[in-house]
Design a protein around this motif. Structure first.
Motif, PDB file in Angstrom:
ATOM      1  N   PRO A   1       0.831  -1.213   0.000  1.00 47.76           N
ATOM      2  CA  PRO A   1       0.000   0.000   0.000  1.00 47.76           C
ATOM      3  C   PRO A   1       0.861   1.256   0.000  1.00 47.76           C
TER       4      PRO A   1
ATOM      5  N   GLN B   1      -8.985   7.262  -0.953  1.00 50.14           N
ATOM      6  CA  GLN B   1      -7.798   6.594  -0.404  1.00 50.14           C
ATOM      7  C   GLN B   1      -7.780   6.785   1.114  1.00 50.14           C
TER       8      GLN B   1
ATOM      9  N   TYR C   1       2.026   3.818   5.692  1.00 48.36           N
ATOM     10  CA  TYR C   1       2.409   2.440   6.008  1.00 48.36           C
ATOM     11  C   TYR C   1       3.914   2.387   6.208  1.00 48.36           C
TER      12      TYR C   1
END
Length: 138
Positions: free
Chosen positions: A60, A96, A101
């Motif tokens: 991601p 989104q 991450y």
């Protein structure tokens, strides 16, 4: 006299079921203790998956890579901590998630990870951890 005998028979004591209930409960406890000791701990163990080949394209975005020396790279581009925070302040595209991450080595000290989260706090994004490569290598 007959009436007194009938009255005596009517006032019989009722049977006490408390002892039977205690016996049943103790038997159930004993049963579960025995059954619980029969199960081996190997049967309860979980084999965790381990990633050996991790294509960065499938992870991601935005992805913050932290290497063993503490260098940061946002989506593959090396950046200083302040530049990463500024880049993350830009709101994500519509639909989104508002998250960043982190991909870090397995042996990264917890205090460094907490410090990283503190640095990212002004960006206003949720911090999520992703899987690690085998052996903690980047």
């Amino acid at each position: 006299m007959l009436a007194s005998k009938l009255a005596a028979q009517r006032h019989r004591r009722r049977p006490d079921f408390g002892l039977a209930q205690v016996n049943i409960v103790l038997l159930l406890v004993l049963f579960f203790l025995v059954v619980g000791t029969i199960v081996e701990t190997d049967e309860l163990a979980v084999d965790l998956s381990e990633t050996t080949d991790l294509p960065l394209e499938r992870l991601p975005r935005p992805l913050l890579l932290i290497d063993g020396e503490g260098n940061w790279a946002l989506d593959g581009a090396a950046m200083a901590e302040a530049n990463v925070v500024e880049a993350l302040r830009i709101p994500p595209p519509e639909g989104q998630p508002n998250a960043v991450y982190i991909l870090a080595p397995r042996d990264m000290p917890a205090d460094r990870l907490l410090r990283t989260m503190q640095v990212l706090l002004p960006a206003g994004r949720t911090v999520k951890l992703v899987t690690l490569k085998a052996g903690g290598e980047e």
